[in-house]
Design a protein around this motif. Structure first.
Motif, mmCIF file in Angstrom:
data_model
loop_
_atom_site.group_PDB
_atom_site.id
_atom_site.type_symbol
_atom_site.label_atom_id
_atom_site.label_comp_id
_atom_site.label_asym_id
_atom_site.label_seq_id
_atom_site.Cartn_x
_atom_site.Cartn_y
_atom_site.Cartn_z
ATOM 1 N N VAL A 10 -24.280 3.396 -69.092
ATOM 2 C CA VAL A 10 -23.535 2.469 -68.208
ATOM 3 C C VAL A 10 -23.816 1.029 -68.619
ATOM 4 N N GLU A 11 -22.751 0.262 -68.718
ATOM 5 C CA GLU A 11 -22.924 -1.139 -69.106
ATOM 6 C C GLU A 11 -23.176 -2.020 -67.881
ATOM 7 N N ASP A 12 -24.100 -2.969 -68.023
ATOM 8 C CA ASP A 12 -24.437 -3.869 -66.909
ATOM 9 C C ASP A 12 -23.396 -4.964 -66.718
ATOM 10 N N LYS A 13 -22.162 -4.558 -66.608
ATOM 11 C CA LYS A 13 -21.088 -5.539 -66.427
ATOM 12 C C LYS A 13 -20.524 -5.432 -65.014
ATOM 13 N N ILE A 14 -19.887 -6.510 -64.575
ATOM 14 C CA ILE A 14 -19.225 -6.478 -63.274
ATOM 15 C C ILE A 14 -17.716 -6.603 -63.471
ATOM 16 N N LEU A 15 -17.002 -5.608 -62.960
ATOM 17 C CA LEU A 15 -15.541 -5.597 -63.062
ATOM 18 C C LEU A 15 -14.955 -6.346 -61.872
ATOM 19 N N ASP A 23 -26.512 -15.007 -65.596
ATOM 20 C CA ASP A 23 -26.629 -14.285 -66.857
ATOM 21 C C ASP A 23 -26.039 -12.882 -66.706
ATOM 22 N N ILE A 24 -24.712 -12.797 -66.776
ATOM 23 C CA ILE A 24 -24.028 -11.523 -66.545
ATOM 24 C C ILE A 24 -22.702 -11.500 -67.319
ATOM 25 N N THR A 25 -22.268 -10.293 -67.697
ATOM 26 C CA THR A 25 -20.955 -10.188 -68.328
ATOM 27 C C THR A 25 -19.938 -9.709 -67.290
ATOM 28 N N LEU A 26 -18.823 -10.436 -67.206
ATOM 29 C CA LEU A 26 -17.779 -10.112 -66.239
ATOM 30 C C LEU A 26 -16.551 -9.569 -66.948
ATOM 31 N N VAL A 27 -15.882 -8.614 -66.331
ATOM 32 C CA VAL A 27 -14.648 -8.062 -66.883
ATOM 33 C C VAL A 27 -13.531 -8.320 -65.875
ATOM 34 N N LEU A 28 -12.597 -9.196 -66.226
ATOM 35 C CA LEU A 28 -11.476 -9.482 -65.333
ATOM 36 C C LEU A 28 -10.383 -8.452 -65.571
#
Lengths: 329, 329
Positions: free
Chosen positions: B1-6, B31-36
């Motif tokens: 699981v990727e530590d990203k927020i959708l 410090d986070i990766t976001l996915v729009l």
């Protein structure tokens, strides 16, 4: 039927002192005969403190008291000589046209249904009260009698609430809102969905559709219909939240010198605001649908609240609400 | 699981502009990766307005939009390429650990249960949110998922709410209150009576018993359990009543010269008060009990509310709430 108002002198946190005081004030100011129900000696002792036209206050002796922590149905059956049972029986027998109690809500509700009886055609009586909203009050029912109601009950509450609101506030053809969690017809529980249909089909009701809780304080409907669980939550939350908000504002106000000056300047505005949320001004909660008027006053009623409830009963009797509800059913 | 927020870029009154703006702000500051998730071109156009570390924002294309007035279950099935469905599927597939949407509550709830799935043993997921109370916040659940729940659901909500509250607020062993219309065990509906027994029998829950609505604003329990109808009414009534009260105070304030001076002096106190009742500060409502985090943000979320919800998801992921709920069941 005698045009008298029966009052439970032994119900509520401040009974009998404040109840008797409120009755004495009402006897002094309104043209009505009051009957204080409870321990005769104690009532007499309290009455001696006040001036009032003597023929306007009578006493009906009752030796027992129902406490708030008693199981209502059991208490009503066992304590035949309690102020609640004696008062409700007197109402049933036509010795008065209204009965006011600040005592145990459960006992008053159970006793009223059992001893006074429903208007033919009424499925369940409902406890109604005025809720402070923008520019006035909305009548909300049920706030205490039916926690697990059927949809048909709610449709009748809408009808009875309309009659009461119309006659007591003067708003002709009041708008009725069904409290729900969405504005659309298909929103909510199985209860609200079914109740929506039934209310919609009743031509005598000026139905405003579903009302979301967010819109209640803005007075979008004069009558708000719901089950007693929801109604009770809204009523008590209004009390708690407005108290908490006002306390918080007060706290913030006294946090600095300039704020204290501001607070002093704003004091009159606050007094006016607090008044609007004061149940003592609103009177009691009538139980609609019975063959007589039973009013539940707030448990912490003081003399002012008692006098408000008496004033409300006078209007109820003058408008002949029981007869008008009968006509609608 | 990727530590990203959708993030659903096409949900809510102010989408996509405010959603993208909130994401850009978060990318800049956390410090986070976001996915729009949503229409790629429109998202790119909005993103061009802001400065942020480029590797922290990704785009997942979705060509359809679910409107708030669509029937949720139908919309979820038909619009396979909507931002909600694409986002939830991505969460299920492990392309992120959380999904945030300010879109249709019904669609997000229906989609989340259907596409993401429940933690084994969870009977029903519950929507939870923080309610402003004296000296902080209480977590209230359910506020939107189960309008006609069974008592067993409520007992699980108590457990899941405890885990969430404990981890997110730092209050160890939070007190759980059952919202009811009386303090005594035997009060309320058939639902609350049965739920009371079940919660009482669960040793992991620090049960504070029934909580009356009047006491909610005074913070008598860190976790408040109820059916979604009651929770939604309380949540929306808090919004409406505090807004109405503040507006009324403002009106009263400007009713005279001395009051205007008072109002000016009190302005800072009011700003602080208003902030406490601002949902934008609170973040979104997590749907607890799923195999991943789904957060419902307020429909009128602006960039600030979106950034709050993202911050909340980061904490949720760090604390590994899903795992901790699994351990408790």
């Amino acid at each position: 039927v005698e045009d008298k108002i029966l009052i439970d002198a032994f119900g509520g946190d401040n009974s009998p002192a404040e109840i008797v005081k409120g009755a004495a004030f009402a006897a002094q100011n309104f043209d009505i005969t009051l009957v204080l129900v409870g321990k005769k000696d104690a009532i007499c002792t309290e009455l001696e403190k006040y001036q009032f036209p003597e023929n306007r206050i009578e006493i009906l002796n009752a030796t027992e008291i129902i406490d708030v922590d008693e199981v209502p149905t059991v208490a009503i059956k066992r304590k035949k000589d309690s102020s609640v049972v004696v008062g409700l029986n007197a109402l049933k027998e036509g010795k008065g046209r209204a009965f006011i109690s600040a005592g145990s809500t459960g006992a008053v509700l159970a006793g009223a249904t059992l001893l006074v009886g429903r208007i033919p055609g009424v499925l369940r009586p409902a406890l109604a009260t005025f809720l402070p909203v923008e520019n006035g009050f909305s009548l909300i029912l049920d706030v205490g009698a039916n926690v697990d109601p059927k949809p048909e009950y709610l449709a009748q509450f809408a009808l009875m609430g309309s009659v009461y609101s119309d006659n007591m506030t003067g708003v002709v053809n009041p708008r009725v809102g069904l409290i729900n969690i969405g504005a659309e017809k298909e929103k909510g529980t199985s209860l609200t969905k079914e109740a929506y249909k039934l209310i919609e089909e009743t031509p005598e009701i000026n139905f405003a559709g579903n009302i979301e809780a967010r819109d209640i304080p803005f007075g979008k409907a004069e009558v708000l219909v719901c089950d007693a669980f929801t109604g009770n939550v809204i009523l008590k939350y209004t009390e708690g939240l407005s108290q908490a908000l006002l306390e918080r504002i007060k706290k913030e106000m006294t946090a600095g010198v300039s704020r204290k000056i501001g607070a002093a300047l704003l004091a009159p505005a606050f007094a006016s605001l607090k008044k609007g949320f004061d149940y003592k001004e609103i009177g009691g909660a009538p139980l609609l649908g019975l063959e007589g008027l039973v009013v539940k006053a707030h448990g912490s009623s003081d003399s002012k609240a008692v006098a408000s409830a008496i004033k409300q009963c006078i209007a109820f009797i003058e408008k002949d609400i029981v007869y008008k509800i009968k006509k609608k059913l």
